[in-house]
Design a protein around this motif. Structure first.
Motif, mmCIF file in Angstrom:
data_model
loop_
_atom_site.group_PDB
_atom_site.id
_atom_site.type_symbol
_atom_site.label_atom_id
_atom_site.label_comp_id
_atom_site.label_asym_id
_atom_site.label_seq_id
_atom_site.Cartn_x
_atom_site.Cartn_y
_atom_site.Cartn_z
ATOM 1 N N GLY A 23 0.808 -1.217 0.000
ATOM 2 C CA GLY A 23 0.000 0.000 0.000
ATOM 3 C C GLY A 23 0.840 1.266 0.000
ATOM 4 O O GLY A 23 0.536 2.218 -0.731
ATOM 5 N N VAL A 24 1.888 1.284 0.798
ATOM 6 C CA VAL A 24 2.754 2.458 0.809
ATOM 7 C C VAL A 24 3.467 2.593 -0.536
ATOM 8 O O VAL A 24 3.610 3.699 -1.069
ATOM 9 C CB VAL A 24 3.746 2.404 1.993
ATOM 10 N N MET A 25 3.895 1.468 -1.125
ATOM 11 C CA MET A 25 4.531 1.506 -2.443
ATOM 12 C C MET A 25 3.570 2.086 -3.487
ATOM 13 O O MET A 25 3.955 2.947 -4.286
ATOM 14 C CB MET A 25 4.976 0.111 -2.880
ATOM 15 N N VAL A 26 2.341 1.633 -3.482
ATOM 16 C CA VAL A 26 1.347 2.156 -4.419
ATOM 17 C C VAL A 26 1.142 3.643 -4.194
ATOM 18 O O VAL A 26 1.040 4.419 -5.154
ATOM 19 C CB VAL A 26 0.010 1.375 -4.298
ATOM 20 N N GLY A 27 1.124 4.059 -2.939
ATOM 21 C CA GLY A 27 0.970 5.479 -2.640
ATOM 22 C C GLY A 27 2.115 6.324 -3.182
ATOM 23 O O GLY A 27 1.890 7.407 -3.731
ATOM 24 N N VAL A 28 3.334 5.822 -3.054
ATOM 25 C CA VAL A 28 4.486 6.549 -3.591
ATOM 26 C C VAL A 28 4.371 6.645 -5.107
ATOM 27 O O VAL A 28 4.553 7.720 -5.693
ATOM 28 C CB VAL A 28 5.810 5.863 -3.179
ATOM 29 N N GLU A 29 4.077 5.522 -5.767
ATOM 30 C CA GLU A 29 3.978 5.530 -7.225
ATOM 31 C C GLU A 29 2.829 6.418 -7.701
ATOM 32 O O GLU A 29 2.944 7.101 -8.718
ATOM 33 C CB GLU A 29 3.830 4.107 -7.763
ATOM 34 N N PHE A 30 1.727 6.416 -6.965
ATOM 35 C CA PHE A 30 0.599 7.289 -7.304
ATOM 36 C C PHE A 30 1.018 8.756 -7.184
ATOM 37 O O PHE A 30 0.711 9.575 -8.056
ATOM 38 C CB PHE A 30 -0.592 6.991 -6.373
ATOM 39 N N SER A 31 1.732 9.087 -6.106
ATOM 40 C CA SER A 31 2.143 10.479 -5.923
ATOM 41 C C SER A 31 3.146 10.917 -6.986
ATOM 42 O O SER A 31 3.122 12.068 -7.417
ATOM 43 C CB SER A 31 2.700 10.708 -4.520
ATOM 44 N N VAL A 32 4.022 10.009 -7.422
ATOM 45 C CA VAL A 32 4.936 10.344 -8.516
ATOM 46 C C VAL A 32 4.127 10.680 -9.771
ATOM 47 O O VAL A 32 4.393 11.669 -10.451
ATOM 48 C CB VAL A 32 5.930 9.188 -8.790
ATOM 49 N N ALA A 33 3.136 9.846 -10.065
ATOM 50 C CA ALA A 33 2.353 10.019 -11.291
ATOM 51 C C ALA A 33 1.480 11.268 -11.272
ATOM 52 O O ALA A 33 1.392 11.976 -12.280
ATOM 53 C CB ALA A 33 1.477 8.787 -11.526
ATOM 54 N N PHE A 34 0.845 11.545 -10.150
ATOM 55 C CA PHE A 34 -0.198 12.567 -10.142
ATOM 56 C C PHE A 34 0.116 13.807 -9.313
ATOM 57 O O PHE A 34 -0.682 14.734 -9.293
ATOM 58 C CB PHE A 34 -1.520 11.947 -9.695
ATOM 59 N N ILE A 60 4.067 14.637 -8.098
ATOM 60 C CA ILE A 60 5.463 15.056 -8.288
ATOM 61 C C ILE A 60 5.771 15.381 -9.750
ATOM 62 O O ILE A 60 6.286 16.463 -10.055
ATOM 63 C CB ILE A 60 6.426 13.997 -7.735
ATOM 64 N N ASN A 61 5.494 14.450 -10.662
ATOM 65 C CA ASN A 61 5.828 14.721 -12.061
ATOM 66 C C ASN A 61 5.023 15.874 -12.661
ATOM 67 O O ASN A 61 5.581 16.663 -13.421
ATOM 68 C CB ASN A 61 5.731 13.458 -12.907
ATOM 69 N N PRO A 62 3.744 16.035 -12.346
ATOM 70 C CA PRO A 62 3.068 17.243 -12.834
ATOM 71 C C PRO A 62 3.703 18.536 -12.315
ATOM 72 O O PRO A 62 3.774 19.528 -13.043
ATOM 73 C CB PRO A 62 1.629 17.078 -12.327
ATOM 74 N N ILE A 63 4.188 18.532 -11.070
ATOM 75 C CA ILE A 63 4.887 19.706 -10.553
ATOM 76 C C ILE A 63 6.173 19.924 -11.339
ATOM 77 O O ILE A 63 6.466 21.044 -11.779
ATOM 78 C CB ILE A 63 5.181 19.550 -9.044
ATOM 79 N N LEU A 64 6.959 18.850 -11.527
ATOM 80 C CA LEU A 64 8.214 18.972 -12.275
ATOM 81 C C LEU A 64 7.978 19.450 -13.706
ATOM 82 O O LEU A 64 8.771 20.221 -14.242
ATOM 83 C CB LEU A 64 8.960 17.636 -12.285
ATOM 84 N N THR A 123 10.299 11.798 -21.462
ATOM 85 C CA THR A 123 9.661 11.843 -20.147
ATOM 86 C C THR A 123 8.145 11.666 -20.260
ATOM 87 O O THR A 123 7.530 11.038 -19.396
ATOM 88 C CB THR A 123 10.002 13.141 -19.389
ATOM 89 N N ASN A 124 7.546 12.182 -21.336
ATOM 90 C CA ASN A 124 6.115 11.961 -21.543
ATOM 91 C C ASN A 124 5.812 10.484 -21.772
ATOM 92 O O ASN A 124 4.805 9.972 -21.274
ATOM 93 C CB ASN A 124 5.598 12.788 -22.720
ATOM 94 N N ARG A 125 6.682 9.789 -22.513
ATOM 95 C CA ARG A 125 6.511 8.343 -22.732
ATOM 96 C C ARG A 125 6.619 7.607 -21.393
ATOM 97 O O ARG A 125 5.805 6.738 -21.082
ATOM 98 C CB ARG A 125 7.558 7.831 -23.718
ATOM 99 N N TRP A 126 7.617 7.978 -20.596
ATOM 100 C CA TRP A 126 7.776 7.356 -19.276
ATOM 101 C C TRP A 126 6.520 7.573 -18.435
ATOM 102 O O TRP A 126 6.037 6.650 -17.786
ATOM 103 C CB TRP A 126 9.000 7.921 -18.558
ATOM 104 N N ASP A 127 5.996 8.807 -18.463
ATOM 105 C CA ASP A 127 4.795 9.113 -17.690
ATOM 106 C C ASP A 127 3.612 8.251 -18.122
ATOM 107 O O ASP A 127 2.864 7.750 -17.279
ATOM 108 C CB ASP A 127 4.430 10.588 -17.815
ATOM 109 N N ARG A 128 3.431 8.068 -19.415
ATOM 110 C CA ARG A 128 2.318 7.226 -19.899
ATOM 111 C C ARG A 128 2.487 5.781 -19.428
ATOM 112 O O ARG A 128 1.522 5.165 -18.948
ATOM 113 C CB ARG A 128 2.225 7.273 -21.422
ATOM 114 N N PHE A 129 3.681 5.235 -19.558
ATOM 115 C CA PHE A 129 3.929 3.876 -19.080
ATOM 116 C C PHE A 129 3.717 3.788 -17.570
ATOM 117 O O PHE A 129 3.158 2.809 -17.058
ATOM 118 C CB PHE A 129 5.356 3.425 -19.418
ATOM 119 N N HIS A 130 4.166 4.820 -16.872
ATOM 120 C CA HIS A 130 4.023 4.835 -15.413
ATOM 121 C C HIS A 130 2.553 4.877 -15.005
ATOM 122 O O HIS A 130 2.148 4.192 -14.062
ATOM 123 C CB HIS A 130 4.785 6.017 -14.822
#
Length: 148
Positions: free
Chosen positions: A14-25, A27-31, A122-129
């Motif tokens: 669950g914590v892993m999913v939370g980290v990956e979710f936060s990266v996707a929605f 952290i990366n949108p901020i970056l 990076t956009n390709r990575w984001d889509r895969f992520h």
């Protein structure tokens, strides 16, 4: 003992999913909205940091879920755990085939050496992520349902 395994697996995954979710929605949108040099530096740092941490986390989640599936095979919800294990395996395969190759390049970027197509990469990575996050959320939902 199975109860402890169920709780540990659910928390770790669950914590892993939370980290990956936060990266996707988050952290990366901020970056993506930062100036290009800052965006590249942030992505490179994230690729190095999370690229070192996440493989162990994925394998730990997969190992715990696999042990739960085997140890609890004759208990209610075992089929859900087995499907979650299959989804976690899919997420690892997706990572190795789709995300790690891009991440390995991104981790070395600086504003001076970034390729011309860095945004496309990076956009390709984001889509895969995003696809991988969907798989992880499904696996986590199955684990939590089996736990209940």
């Amino acid at each position: 003992m199975l109860d402890v395994l169920e709780v540990c697996t659910t928390v770790v995954a669950g914590v892993m999913v939370g980290v990956e979710f936060s990266v996707a929605f988050v952290i990366n949108p901020i970056l993506n909205r930062l100036p290009e040099d800052s965006s590249v530096l942030g992505r490179a740092h994230g690729a190095r940091l999370l690229g070192a941490l996440m493989p162990a986390w994925y394998l730990a989640s997969l190992a715990l879920a696999t042990v739960w599936a085997v140890a609890g095979w004759h208990h209610p919800g075992a089929g859900l755990v087995a499907i979650a294990v299959a989804l976690l395996i899919l997420s690892v395969v997706m990572s190795l085939l789709l995300l790690v190759p891009v991440n390995s390049r991104v981790r070395t970027w600086t504003p001076e050496n970034r390729p011309e197509d860095w945004k496309e990469q990076t956009n390709r990575w984001d889509r895969f992520h995003h696809a991988r996050v969907a798989v992880l959320i499904a696996a986590f939902a199955l684990l939590t349902t089996a736990f209940a």
